[in-house]
Motif scaffolding. Structure first.
Motif, PDB file in Angstrom:
ATOM      1  N   UNK A  11       0.825  -1.210   0.000  1.00  0.00           N
ATOM      2  CA  UNK A  11       0.000   0.000   0.000  1.00  0.00           C
ATOM      3  C   UNK A  11       0.857   1.257   0.000  1.00  0.00           C
ATOM      4  N   UNK A  12       0.261   2.328  -0.479  1.00  0.00           N
ATOM      5  CA  UNK A  12       0.941   3.626  -0.411  1.00  0.00           C
ATOM      6  C   UNK A  12       1.035   4.101   1.036  1.00  0.00           C
ATOM      7  N   UNK A  13      -0.027   3.827   1.818  1.00  0.00           N
ATOM      8  CA  UNK A  13      -0.102   4.275   3.204  1.00  0.00           C
ATOM      9  C   UNK A  13      -0.446   3.091   4.108  1.00  0.00           C
ATOM     10  N   UNK A  14       0.245   3.007   5.233  1.00  0.00           N
ATOM     11  CA  UNK A  14      -0.118   2.056   6.284  1.00  0.00           C
ATOM     12  C   UNK A  14      -0.823   2.820   7.393  1.00  0.00           C
ATOM     13  N   UNK A  15      -2.003   2.367   7.777  1.00  0.00           N
ATOM     14  CA  UNK A  15      -2.773   2.986   8.844  1.00  0.00           C
ATOM     15  C   UNK A  15      -2.762   2.050  10.049  1.00  0.00           C
ATOM     16  N   UNK A  16      -2.208   2.521  11.160  1.00  0.00           N
ATOM     17  CA  UNK A  16      -2.096   1.709  12.371  1.00  0.00           C
ATOM     18  C   UNK A  16      -3.067   2.233  13.426  1.00  0.00           C
ATOM     19  N   UNK A  17      -4.014   1.387  13.855  1.00  0.00           N
ATOM     20  CA  UNK A  17      -4.949   1.805  14.893  1.00  0.00           C
ATOM     21  C   UNK A  17      -4.589   1.133  16.217  1.00  0.00           C
ATOM     22  N   UNK A  18      -3.780   1.816  17.031  1.00  0.00           N
ATOM     23  CA  UNK A  18      -3.298   1.310  18.318  1.00  0.00           C
ATOM     24  C   UNK A  18      -2.873  -0.160  18.223  1.00  0.00           C
ATOM     25  N   UNK A  19      -1.979  -0.478  17.282  1.00  0.00           N
ATOM     26  CA  UNK A  19      -1.697  -1.889  17.004  1.00  0.00           C
ATOM     27  C   UNK A  19      -0.978  -2.631  18.121  1.00  0.00           C
ATOM     28  N   UNK A  20      -0.262  -1.912  18.985  1.00  0.00           N
ATOM     29  CA  UNK A  20       0.582  -2.600  19.959  1.00  0.00           C
ATOM     30  C   UNK A  20       0.087  -2.445  21.400  1.00  0.00           C
ATOM     31  N   UNK A  21      -1.072  -1.827  21.587  1.00  0.00           N
ATOM     32  CA  UNK A  21      -1.490  -1.493  22.948  1.00  0.00           C
ATOM     33  C   UNK A  21      -1.831  -2.719  23.789  1.00  0.00           C
ATOM     34  N   UNK A  22      -2.121  -3.858  23.155  1.00  0.00           N
ATOM     35  CA  UNK A  22      -2.440  -5.069  23.917  1.00  0.00           C
ATOM     36  C   UNK A  22      -1.197  -5.903  24.230  1.00  0.00           C
ATOM     37  N   UNK A  23      -0.058  -5.490  23.732  1.00  0.00           N
ATOM     38  CA  UNK A  23       1.166  -6.271  23.915  1.00  0.00           C
ATOM     39  C   UNK A  23       1.887  -5.858  25.194  1.00  0.00           C
ATOM     40  N   UNK A  24       2.657  -6.791  25.749  1.00  0.00           N
ATOM     41  CA  UNK A  24       3.406  -6.417  26.952  1.00  0.00           C
ATOM     42  C   UNK A  24       4.558  -5.487  26.564  1.00  0.00           C
ATOM     43  N   UNK A  25       5.113  -4.733  27.524  1.00  0.00           N
ATOM     44  CA  UNK A  25       6.045  -3.643  27.202  1.00  0.00           C
ATOM     45  C   UNK A  25       7.250  -4.047  26.363  1.00  0.00           C
ATOM     46  N   UNK A  26       7.855  -5.195  26.620  1.00  0.00           N
ATOM     47  CA  UNK A  26       9.047  -5.586  25.862  1.00  0.00           C
ATOM     48  C   UNK A  26       8.702  -5.917  24.418  1.00  0.00           C
ATOM     49  N   UNK A  27       7.607  -6.645  24.227  1.00  0.00           N
ATOM     50  CA  UNK A  27       7.188  -6.991  22.861  1.00  0.00           C
ATOM     51  C   UNK A  27       6.741  -5.730  22.132  1.00  0.00           C
ATOM     52  N   UNK A  28       6.083  -4.846  22.859  1.00  0.00           N
ATOM     53  CA  UNK A  28       5.640  -3.580  22.261  1.00  0.00           C
ATOM     54  C   UNK A  28       6.832  -2.785  21.744  1.00  0.00           C
ATOM     55  N   UNK A  29       7.884  -2.727  22.536  1.00  0.00           N
ATOM     56  CA  UNK A  29       9.080  -1.999  22.107  1.00  0.00           C
ATOM     57  C   UNK A  29       9.706  -2.654  20.875  1.00  0.00           C
ATOM     58  N   UNK A  30       9.714  -3.978  20.849  1.00  0.00           N
ATOM     59  CA  UNK A  30      10.228  -4.690  19.667  1.00  0.00           C
ATOM     60  C   UNK A  30       9.430  -4.321  18.424  1.00  0.00           C
ATOM     61  N   UNK A  31       8.114  -4.251  18.554  1.00  0.00           N
ATOM     62  CA  UNK A  31       7.274  -3.917  17.406  1.00  0.00           C
ATOM     63  C   UNK A  31       7.467  -2.464  16.977  1.00  0.00           C
TER      64      UNK A  31
END
Length: 351
Positions: free
Chosen positions: A189-209
């Motif tokens: 896609x030309x644009x990627x739209x992210x809607x709070x994609x990492x908010x359910x992940x734990x902090x370490x995995x969230x940082x990795x993402x």
């Protein structure tokens, strides 16, 4: 940062409203339009989730929309591809009127031009990783061999090599989110739209993402619109940030502009605990060189953070030169830098 040079506009949003409730279309431009949220509900039965919002998303930037729960940020991003129909306003992508698109054109927009990555991954449980990633290409009508080859490339890109034949239930939350990201990337896609994609992940995995998004953006330069309620995530990812409250954008600027010069008390409260030295750059705090300062001392770039400059100055025991293409723009010394950390130079930085 990408915001420093002229760029094409991808999404252009002007005076956009989304009102829920009876006779919602009568609210924009009416005497009720400026009422606080509670009073508007009481008098009209309507809720203005997005209120008279205007902004441009520039080609190649990471544009972050952030705010607390109920601020309107998720409604806003869904309006961009008309997953939620705006009540009024103007909305275009690459100059094309999104609000005038028929169903076929909207399908093309969502399948080819602007792909969404949701918080809830929405993976198909009976399909393998590879076939989940290839799903969007299947919808586009690509042949099996072609779409599986493309999906395999993207699986490798997001760090899931070796997991192609696993089912979603065999993956961790972070791995599932990588599959969701790969599925969006696969349709190019030309644009990627992210809607709070990492908010359910734990902090370490969230940082990795977050690191994964930063890496992909650095490698591909793809335009991204990222929705989050997390200020540290917004500051880390965004070229520019639109901070929302009660459906309105209360400030739009670079992370540095928002931290150094908050628009009002609401924004000031938001950024109060941000380590200023990790966001503010030396280009905004340097002073003119005196004597032979332009010729001696360590050299740093204008984009170096105050924290990086403090380290350079401490290591050298002398002021650091701010250099750009062999030219000394100014210098920073320990007193100046520590003043930024302490917040005593807020007015100068803001100016």
């Amino acid at each position: 940062m990408s915001a420093e040079k002229p760029q094409e506009t991808v999404f252009s949003v002007r005076n956009l409203w989304k009102v829920f409730g009876p006779k919602a279309d009568r609210i924009p431009g009416s005497a009720h339009a400026g009422l606080p949220a509670g009073e508007l509900r009481e008098k009209t039965g309507c809720t203005a989730a997005v209120r008279d919002v205007s902004f441009d998303v520039r080609k190649g930037e990471v544009f972050v929309v952030m705010g607390l729960s109920g601020s309107g940020k998720s409604t806003l991003v869904r309006c961009l591809t008309r997953l939620i129909e705006p009540t009024s306003g103007k909305l275009s992508i690459d100059g094309e009127d999104v609000l005038a698109m028929d169903r076929a054109r909207l399908r093309e927009l969502r399948r080819h031009r602007a792909a969404m990555v949701f918080q809830h991954f929405g993976l198909l449980p009976h399909r393998t990783v590879l076939d989940n990633v290839a799903y969007g290409l299947e919808i586009q009508g690509l042949g099996k061999a072609q779409r599986r080859a493309k999906a395999a490339e993207v699986v490798e890109k997001v760090g899931l090599t070796g997991m192609e034949n696993r089912r979603p239930s065999q993956l961790s939350g972070g791995q599932q989110q990588r599959v969701g990201l790969a599925r969006a990337l696969a349709v190019d896609p030309e644009v990627l739209l992210f809607d709070e994609p990492f908010s359910a992940l734990d902090p370490l995995i969230r940082r990795d993402m977050q690191e994964e998004v930063i890496r992909l953006h650095r490698e591909e330069g793809r335009t991204m619109v990222f929705i989050t309620h997390d200020l540290s995530e917004a500051l880390r990812l965004g070229d520019r940030i639109a901070l929302m409250r009660d459906g309105e954008i209360v400030q739009l600027g670079t992370p540095e502009e928002i931290v150094a010069s908050p628009a009002d008390d609401y924004v000031r409260d938001f950024v109060r605990d941000v380590p200023r030295e990790q966001v503010i750059t030396v280009r905004h705090v340097m002073r003119a060189a005196e004597g032979d300062e332009a010729e001696t001392g360590p050299a740093i770039t204008p984009g170096a953070t105050v924290a990086e400059a403090i380290e350079a100055v401490a290591r050298a025991g002398s002021p650091a030169r701010v250099m750009d293409n062999g030219r000394c723009l100014g210098v920073v010394d320990s007193d100046l830098l520590l003043g930024v950390v302490a917040g005593t130079r807020q007015e100068e930085v803001a100016a």
